[in-house]
Enzyme design. Structure first.
Site, short mmCIF file in Angstrom:
data_model
loop_
_atom_site.label_atom_id
_atom_site.label_comp_id
_atom_site.label_asym_id
_atom_site.label_seq_id
_atom_site.Cartn_x
_atom_site.Cartn_y
_atom_site.Cartn_z
N GLU A 119 13.99 -1.55 8.01
CA GLU A 119 14.16 -0.33 7.20
C GLU A 119 12.91 -0.06 6.38
OE1 GLU A 119 17.55 -1.32 4.76
OE2 GLU A 119 18.71 -1.98 6.50
N LYS A 121 10.91 0.44 3.05
CA LYS A 121 11.18 0.03 1.67
C LYS A 121 10.81 1.20 0.77
CE LYS A 121 10.60 -3.79 -1.53
NZ LYS A 121 10.23 -3.05 -2.74
N LYS A 320 5.15 -5.87 2.63
CA LYS A 320 4.51 -4.80 1.85
C LYS A 320 3.32 -4.17 2.57
CE LYS A 320 6.52 -4.95 -2.36
NZ LYS A 320 5.79 -5.33 -3.55
N CYS A 414 -21.48 28.98 -12.35
CA CYS A 414 -21.51 28.21 -11.11
C CYS A 414 -22.70 27.25 -11.16
CB CYS A 414 -21.64 29.16 -9.91
SG CYS A 414 -21.91 28.29 -8.36
N CYS A 432 -16.23 30.77 -8.22
CA CYS A 432 -17.49 31.49 -8.22
C CYS A 432 -17.28 32.63 -7.23
CB CYS A 432 -18.61 30.57 -7.74
SG CYS A 432 -20.09 31.47 -7.27
S1 IVH Z 1 17.80 -4.47 0.14
C1 IVH Z 1 19.69 -8.17 -0.99
N1 IVH Z 1 16.71 -2.44 1.38
O1 IVH Z 1 13.47 -3.09 -3.04
C2 IVH Z 1 18.70 -7.14 -0.72
N2 IVH Z 1 16.01 -2.90 -0.85
O2 IVH Z 1 12.66 -5.84 -3.97
C3 IVH Z 1 18.62 -6.11 -1.78
N3 IVH Z 1 14.37 -1.32 -1.75
O3 IVH Z 1 15.59 -3.50 -5.79
C4 IVH Z 1 17.71 -5.01 -1.52
N4 IVH Z 1 14.25 -0.04 0.05
O4 IVH Z 1 15.07 -1.14 -5.04
C5 IVH Z 1 16.75 -3.16 0.24
N5 IVH Z 1 15.85 -0.66 2.59
C6 IVH Z 1 15.90 -1.37 1.45
C7 IVH Z 1 15.13 -1.04 0.32
C8 IVH Z 1 15.20 -1.84 -0.81
C9 IVH Z 1 13.80 -0.23 -1.19
C10 IVH Z 1 14.06 -1.83 -3.10
C11 IVH Z 1 15.28 -1.99 -3.96
C12 IVH Z 1 15.30 -3.40 -4.44
C13 IVH Z 1 13.90 -3.84 -4.15
C14 IVH Z 1 13.90 -5.30 -3.79
#
Ligand code: IVH
Length: 677
Positions: A119, A121, A320, A414, A432
């Site tokens: 997924e 992030k 990341k 200018c 200008c």
């Molecule tokens: S799962 C047990 N899925 O990342 C797992 N978190 O560092 C809980 N986040 O506080 C999080 N996209 O705000 C999960 N697809 C995603 C995410 C996600 C963003 C953020 C979330 C969480 C932080 C964790």
């Protein structure tokens, strides 16, 4: 019964509005035009005014409370909100997957490749929503993971979050977790609005989302463009018997909550790595910020076996992307004159790596932005490179400002041609107005004219353009075609051979296409695609020059603003003059066949788009259809010739089937495009 409406009618209308919102936000498949929705909503409000006791908390009118809170209450999470571990490289990813493999083998689980839910992030704010008996009763921030703040009133203002779950079959208690974000387009618009209204602009979409949720007055939050994507569930009672995370997400979606469309199920470390590359490549094009991707073991029984280390699960990790922000020092502030005369302040920076690219310049946009941010020479600043936008200075680190700095002043004239700068009302930029008589605009104009998408003049690089203009040899693009070998060879670092090559390049460029020619003129807002549309649809330069607003606006992808820019460009005598000069030096292009109108493959056919497209974006499909001669409309009737249906198509598809209208898919369109070309 009231004079006009029955209670049943009201309940049906309310249900219908909630269903329309689901189609719009979750399935991304609008069923009706926005204006039609507004009409229905107004009708609901009228009924509610007459019958206040009918109003229930799940009415769309109940999203915005009209009282500010005095403070946020603390909420203890029924199930803690965890964080995630990180991997930073492909090697660490392999280690993560191998470690899981070992643990599973130790627990006597057999597998070939471990399946992961992969997924994006999302870079926003984690929230937990609690539904009881299908109704949204509480929303809380993550806080420290054990307890957060009650932001129910603010969360209710987010139109894509249902106030009631869909369907009849929902659990008594249903907690869903996800991320609230501010989409990039909304962020940009919001900041523009904020600047114009002396409100605080935000440094990035995440701060904007966080700031908006921390508003004590929900009426303010309601005005912020926020979105929500669910990524897991918390407490669910009675418990579900679903066996994989991806199916949990499907279920969440079916209950009416938005789930990100980039989510995929992938196999093993290789599948995860591929997803990382894919999403990394898409990152600049997305409408929301992401700071990485997340991999979660898909099998829920295995998640349980794997368990947790302190505050993070062993079965999931974040991977990341390089950060899009960094800090560095402003060494100088210059102003640049653009092709259209716009004056842009630019910060010259001590070189810094931002997301894998060395950045030495960052735009400060315009006068208002410099004032607002108060960026000074010597300041330490945050630089951001998000999406495919040019790096920008976001913010000054005021605590690091050295003594004796002074505020930056925009010049009043200018910097290149000394013409007094003007600021058009309603625009943020200083300009200008000297046009091609300003050397800076002339240089940029010639570079654009000669560029690869334009006249494509081989051998005419930026430095050479600067030299030609500085030497006074080129005062309009047409002058390029009158250059002599001795003039060019006389320039610095120009050998005879390269002079000859340049002249050949210039000569060759005379044979061009109408679309390239139009592009090369550098009309504001007219890029490659619009030039092509103009050429293909109007066929001749005369027709383009004479087209009025109405003709232009009827072309695919040309709206009011672009039509105006085109018209005012051709109305300028100076521009007409340059065009005449260019034609008289012999620039020419093959005539575009005025093809028999009927020969377009979809001439006069009426097509309706529905469902989630995967090959084309909706706008793209629409414009491709129009180019094939079709009219694209939004509702299915017996006038419709085809319904182009993507995934999850709903009522329009059913209607097409009822009316026996041919239903086609995206490959059909692809084939037509190939056949037509
Ligand atoms: S799962 C047990 N899925 O990342 C797992 N978190 O560092 C809980 N986040 O506080 C999080 N996209 O705000 C999960 N697809 C995603 C995410 C996600 C963003 C953020 C979330 C969480 C932080 C964790």
């Amino acid at each position: 019964m009231t004079g006009q409406f029955t209670r049943t009618e009201y309940l049906q209308l309310k249900k219908h509005l909630n269903e329309l919102a689901y189609n719009y936000y979750v399935l991304d498949e609008p069923q009706i035009a926005d204006a039609e929705y507004d009409q229905l909503y107004q009708r609901l409000l009228r009924i509610e005014q007459q019958q206040p006791d009918w109003v229930s908390p799940d009415s769309p009118s109940q999203r915005v409370a009209d009282q500010p809170l005095s403070k946020f209450q603390q909420v203890k999470h029924a199930m803690p909100m965890l964080s995630l571990g990180n991997v930073f490289s492909a090697d660490e990813l392999v280690d993560f997957v191998e470690r899981i493999g070992h643990l599973l083998l130790k627990s006597e689980q057999s597998y070939n490749d471990i399946e992961f839910s992969a997924e994006p992030k999302l870079d926003g704010l984690a929230v937990s929503l609690r539904y009881e008996k299908g109704h949204l009763v509480q929303a809380a921030t993550r806080g420290d993971g054990a307890a957060g703040e009650d932001i129910t009133a603010n969360i209710k203002t987010i139109a894509s979050i249902p106030l009631v779950l869909r369907g009849e079959n929902h659990p008594d208690v249903f907690e869903v977790r996800g991320e609230v974000v501010m989409p990039r387009d909304g962020f940009k618009k919001y900041n523009q609005w904020a600047l114009a209204n002396e409100e605080k602009a935000f440094a990035n979409p995440r701060n904007a989302a966080a700031g908006s949720l921390r508003q004590l007055d929900p009426r303010k939050t309601a005005q912020r463009p926020l979105a929500f994507y669910a990524y897991s569930v918390g407490v669910v009672e009675p418990d579900h018997d679903i066996s994989s995370h991806s199916e949990v997400l499907d279920w969440v979606k079916s209950l009416g909550l938005p789930v990100n469309q980039l989510n995929r199920v992938v196999d093993g470390a290789a599948g995860c790595a591929e997803f990382y590359q894919l999403v990394g490549g898409l990152r600049p094009t997305l409408n929301f910020d992401i700071d990485g991707v997340v991999y979660k073991v898909n099998n829920l029984a295995w998640q349980e076996i794997l368990g947790f280390v302190t505050k993070a699960p062993r079965w999931a990790t974040a991977h990341k992307f390089p950060a899009e922000e960094a800090t560095t020092v402003v060494e100088k502030i210059d102003v640049q004159v653009g092709r259209t005369g716009s004056i842009t302040p630019v910060a010259r920076l001590k070189a810094v790596d931002v997301g894998g690219v060395t950045v030495t310049n960052a735009t400060l946009h315009n006068e208002d932005e410099v004032k607002r941010k108060d960026v000074r020479v010597g300041d330490t600043v945050f630089v951001r490179r998000a999406g495919d936008v040019i790096p920008e200075v976001v913010k000054v680190v005021e605590s690091k400002r050295p003594p004796n700095t002074s505020t930056f002043q925009m010049p009043s004239n200018c910097p290149v041609c000394e013409t007094k700068l003007v600021r058009v009302e309603g625009e943020a930029v200083l300009r200008c107005s000297a046009g091609l008589s300003c050397d800076a605009q002339l240089k940029e104009g010639i570079k654009h004219f000669a560029s690869r998408k334009g006249m494509d003049i081989e051998g005419l690089g930026d430095k050479l353009v600067d030299q030609l203009v500085d030497a006074g040899l080129v005062k309009t693009p047409a002058d390029l075609y009158n250059l002599s070998e001795s003039q060019v060879a006389g320039l610095e670092r120009m050998a005879q051979k390269s002079a000859q090559n340049l002249l050949t390049g210039i000569k060759v460029s005379k044979e061009t296409t109408l679309a390239r020619f139009v592009y090369s003129l550098g009309i504001r807002e007219v890029g490659e695609a619009t030039s092509l549309t103009l050429a293909e649809q109007l066929k001749t330069l005369d027709a383009i020059m004479q087209a009025d607003d109405e003709v232009l606006q009827n072309l695919p992808d040309i709206g009011v603003v672009v039509a105006k820019k085109i018209n005012s460009y051709f109305a300028e005598v100076n521009n007409q003059e340059v065009i005449n000069q260019l034609l008289s030096v012999g620039i020419n292009w093959p005539e575009i066949e005025t093809a028999d109108e009927e020969s377009l493959l979809l001439q006069n056919k009426v097509v309706v788009l529905t469902g989630k497209l995967s090959i084309f974006t909706r706008a793209d499909a629409k414009s491709k259809l129009q180019k094939l001669g079709a009219k694209v409309t939004s509702s299915v009737s017996n006038k419709t010739d085809y319904v182009l249906a993507g995934e999850n198509a709903g009522s329009k598809l059913t209607k097409a089937q009822d009316l026996n209208i041919p239903v086609v898919n995206e490959s059909w369109l692809q084939n037509l495009i190939v056949a037509e070309s």
